[in-house]
Design a protein around this motif. Sequence first.
Motif, mmCIF file in Angstrom:
data_model
loop_
_atom_site.group_PDB
_atom_site.id
_atom_site.type_symbol
_atom_site.label_atom_id
_atom_site.label_comp_id
_atom_site.label_asym_id
_atom_site.label_seq_id
_atom_site.Cartn_x
_atom_site.Cartn_y
_atom_site.Cartn_z
ATOM 1 N N LYS A 32 -9.291 -12.938 1.868
ATOM 2 C CA LYS A 32 -8.587 -13.860 1.132
ATOM 3 C C LYS A 32 -8.225 -13.517 -0.236
ATOM 4 C CE LYS A 32 -10.710 -17.645 3.904
ATOM 5 N NZ LYS A 32 -11.730 -18.676 3.693
ATOM 6 N N ILE A 33 -9.032 -12.409 -0.821
ATOM 7 C CA ILE A 33 -8.509 -12.107 -2.188
ATOM 8 C C ILE A 33 -7.285 -11.346 -2.248
ATOM 9 C CG2 ILE A 33 -10.023 -9.907 -2.292
ATOM 10 C CD1 ILE A 33 -10.828 -10.757 -5.345
ATOM 11 N N TYR A 34 -7.155 -10.494 -1.247
ATOM 12 C CA TYR A 34 -6.004 -9.612 -1.057
ATOM 13 C C TYR A 34 -4.908 -10.431 -1.051
ATOM 14 C CZ TYR A 34 -9.547 -6.021 -0.535
ATOM 15 O OH TYR A 34 -10.313 -5.233 -0.376
ATOM 16 N N HIS A 35 -4.621 -11.457 0.027
ATOM 17 C CA HIS A 35 -3.862 -12.582 0.071
ATOM 18 C C HIS A 35 -3.512 -13.497 -0.907
ATOM 19 C CE1 HIS A 35 -3.284 -11.759 4.433
ATOM 20 N NE2 HIS A 35 -4.742 -12.040 4.369
ATOM 21 N N TYR A 36 -4.457 -13.607 -2.019
ATOM 22 C CA TYR A 36 -4.485 -14.315 -3.566
ATOM 23 C C TYR A 36 -3.467 -13.464 -4.133
ATOM 24 C CZ TYR A 36 -5.587 -16.193 -8.018
ATOM 25 O OH TYR A 36 -5.193 -16.783 -9.225
ATOM 26 N N TRP A 76 0.350 -1.173 -3.524
ATOM 27 C CA TRP A 76 -0.624 -0.081 -3.207
ATOM 28 C C TRP A 76 -2.023 -0.531 -3.824
ATOM 29 C CZ3 TRP A 76 -0.296 4.778 -1.036
ATOM 30 C CH2 TRP A 76 0.967 5.131 -0.777
ATOM 31 N N MET A 77 -2.996 -0.292 -3.519
ATOM 32 C CA MET A 77 -4.220 -0.442 -3.923
ATOM 33 C C MET A 77 -4.960 0.987 -4.424
ATOM 34 S SD MET A 77 -6.366 -3.060 -4.562
ATOM 35 C CE MET A 77 -8.188 -3.309 -4.717
ATOM 36 N N VAL A 78 -5.304 1.283 -5.408
ATOM 37 C CA VAL A 78 -6.081 2.537 -5.778
ATOM 38 C C VAL A 78 -7.411 2.079 -6.422
ATOM 39 C CG1 VAL A 78 -5.775 4.366 -7.378
ATOM 40 C CG2 VAL A 78 -3.712 3.407 -6.442
ATOM 41 N N ALA A 134 -13.959 -1.718 -0.116
ATOM 42 C CA ALA A 134 -13.304 -2.531 -1.093
ATOM 43 C C ALA A 134 -11.663 -2.485 -1.471
ATOM 44 C CB ALA A 134 -13.899 -3.047 -2.373
ATOM 45 N N ASP A 135 -11.330 -0.994 -1.592
ATOM 46 C CA ASP A 135 -10.380 -0.547 -2.323
ATOM 47 C C ASP A 135 -9.408 0.089 -1.094
ATOM 48 O OD1 ASP A 135 -10.953 -1.416 -4.751
ATOM 49 O OD2 ASP A 135 -12.234 0.307 -4.851
ATOM 50 N N VAL A 136 -9.909 0.336 0.384
ATOM 51 C CA VAL A 136 -9.018 1.049 1.221
ATOM 52 C C VAL A 136 -9.061 0.415 2.455
ATOM 53 C CG1 VAL A 136 -8.895 3.199 2.698
ATOM 54 C CG2 VAL A 136 -9.394 3.313 0.288
ATOM 55 N N THR A 137 -10.293 0.124 3.086
ATOM 56 C CA THR A 137 -10.470 -0.500 4.381
ATOM 57 C C THR A 137 -9.828 -2.033 4.196
ATOM 58 O OG1 THR A 137 -12.407 0.930 4.949
ATOM 59 C CG2 THR A 137 -11.893 -1.173 6.394
ATOM 60 N N GLY A 138 -10.219 -2.818 3.098
ATOM 61 C CA GLY A 138 -10.061 -4.164 2.859
ATOM 62 C C GLY A 138 -8.500 -4.297 2.898
ATOM 63 N N PRO A 139 -7.852 -3.727 1.769
ATOM 64 C CA PRO A 139 -6.366 -3.798 1.681
ATOM 65 C C PRO A 139 -5.720 -3.302 2.985
ATOM 66 C CG PRO A 139 -7.603 -2.538 -0.117
ATOM 67 C CD PRO A 139 -8.528 -2.793 0.858
ATOM 68 N N GLU A 140 -5.973 -2.239 3.557
ATOM 69 C CA GLU A 140 -5.377 -1.854 4.606
ATOM 70 C C GLU A 140 -5.350 -2.727 5.653
ATOM 71 O OE1 GLU A 140 -6.872 2.235 5.463
ATOM 72 O OE2 GLU A 140 -5.652 3.077 4.169
ATOM 73 N N HIS A 141 -6.395 -3.692 5.967
ATOM 74 C CA HIS A 141 -6.445 -4.503 6.962
ATOM 75 C C HIS A 141 -5.263 -5.959 6.694
ATOM 76 C CE1 HIS A 141 -9.549 -3.448 9.826
ATOM 77 N NE2 HIS A 141 -10.346 -2.953 8.680
ATOM 78 N N SER A 165 -14.199 9.239 -5.504
ATOM 79 C CA SER A 165 -15.250 8.739 -4.352
ATOM 80 C C SER A 165 -16.201 9.868 -3.890
ATOM 81 C CB SER A 165 -14.797 7.850 -3.305
ATOM 82 O OG SER A 165 -15.762 7.398 -2.362
ATOM 83 N N ASN A 166 -17.263 9.828 -3.388
ATOM 84 C CA ASN A 166 -18.070 10.846 -2.863
ATOM 85 C C ASN A 166 -17.770 10.974 -1.559
ATOM 86 O OD1 ASN A 166 -19.618 11.158 -5.168
ATOM 87 N ND2 ASN A 166 -21.383 9.577 -4.632
ATOM 88 N N THR A 167 -16.916 10.166 -0.966
ATOM 89 C CA THR A 167 -16.418 10.645 0.607
ATOM 90 C C THR A 167 -14.957 10.284 0.467
ATOM 91 O OG1 THR A 167 -16.489 9.810 2.631
ATOM 92 C CG2 THR A 167 -16.735 7.908 1.175
ATOM 93 N N GLU A 168 -14.396 10.935 1.521
ATOM 94 C CA GLU A 168 -12.917 11.186 1.649
ATOM 95 C C GLU A 168 -13.015 10.991 3.170
ATOM 96 O OE1 GLU A 168 -10.868 14.968 1.516
ATOM 97 O OE2 GLU A 168 -12.976 15.341 0.017
ATOM 98 N N GLU A 169 -13.916 10.874 4.098
ATOM 99 C CA GLU A 169 -13.659 10.525 5.473
ATOM 100 C C GLU A 169 -13.045 9.405 5.991
ATOM 101 O OE1 GLU A 169 -17.492 10.906 7.655
ATOM 102 O OE2 GLU A 169 -18.402 12.131 5.862
ATOM 103 N N ASN A 170 -12.259 9.541 6.988
ATOM 104 C CA ASN A 170 -11.489 8.539 7.516
ATOM 105 C C ASN A 170 -10.377 7.902 6.542
ATOM 106 O OD1 ASN A 170 -12.547 8.968 10.175
ATOM 107 N ND2 ASN A 170 -14.261 7.724 9.480
ATOM 108 N N VAL A 171 -9.941 8.597 5.312
ATOM 109 C CA VAL A 171 -9.056 8.043 4.351
ATOM 110 C C VAL A 171 -7.679 8.968 4.460
ATOM 111 C CG1 VAL A 171 -8.705 7.560 2.132
ATOM 112 C CG2 VAL A 171 -10.985 7.295 2.846
ATOM 113 N N ARG A 172 -6.793 8.191 4.530
ATOM 114 C CA ARG A 172 -5.425 8.925 4.645
ATOM 115 C C ARG A 172 -5.168 9.499 3.084
ATOM 116 N NH1 ARG A 172 0.447 6.509 6.208
ATOM 117 N NH2 ARG A 172 1.532 8.424 6.145
ATOM 118 N N TYR A 173 -5.216 8.806 1.990
ATOM 119 C CA TYR A 173 -5.035 9.237 0.669
ATOM 120 C C TYR A 173 -6.319 9.298 -0.014
ATOM 121 C CZ TYR A 173 -0.128 8.092 2.239
ATOM 122 O OH TYR A 173 0.812 7.888 2.772
#
Length: 166
Positions: free
Chosen positions: A104-108, A120-122, A128-135, A145-153
Motif C-alpha cells: 500500500k505504501i508503494y501504491h500510494y 526506480w527504488m534505491v 523494504a527497498d528491493v523485494t517490496g517495490p519489485e512486487h 547493504s551487507n547482502t547482495e544475494e538474489n538481487v539483480r542490481y
Amino acid sequence: SSDAWWNHAEDILIKGYIKLNISEEKAAIYSKEIRQVLASGESFQLYEDTIEVLQYFIKKGYSNVILSNHIPELPKIVEKLGLSPYIIDCISSANVGYEKPNPKIYHYALKKHCNYRDIWMVGDSILADVTGPEHVGIKAVLVRSNTEENVRYYLKDLLGVKEIIV
C-alpha cells in the motif's frame, strides 16, 4: 497526526523500557527524549555521494522522491539536511500509515506520482527497498547493504546507480 503517532510510539517504547527493568517514570521521560532527538535531525548525516547523485538524475530529467519508513518529521529533517532542492516529495510511513514492504505504501507513492514512466527504488534494505517495490512493478537497486544475494542490481555506494539507471 504527528502527536498521535508519537503517543503510540512512546507507549511501545515505555513497554520496552519497562521490560528492561527501567522504572515507568524514567521510561516515560526517555521515550519523550527519543522524539526530541530524532525529530531534531541532529543525528542524521548524508553520505558524501548523495547530492552528486541527486543532481545527476535531475539533470537527466528524473524527479527524486524519498519514500521511507520514518517518523512524521522526516520532511523537516530532509530540509535541514539540505535535500529539499533535489527532491519533489518526501513520503514518510508515519504520515501515510503503512510501512515498507507493505504494498500500500508503494501504491500510494505511485498514485501520487503517476505521471512518471521510469520508476526506480534505491535503498539499503533488501525487503523494504528491493523485494517490496519489485512486487508492485518498481525496479530496484540495493546499495550499502551487507547482502547482495538474489538481487539483480547491487552497488556498494550511490555513484554506481548512474550506470544502472540510464
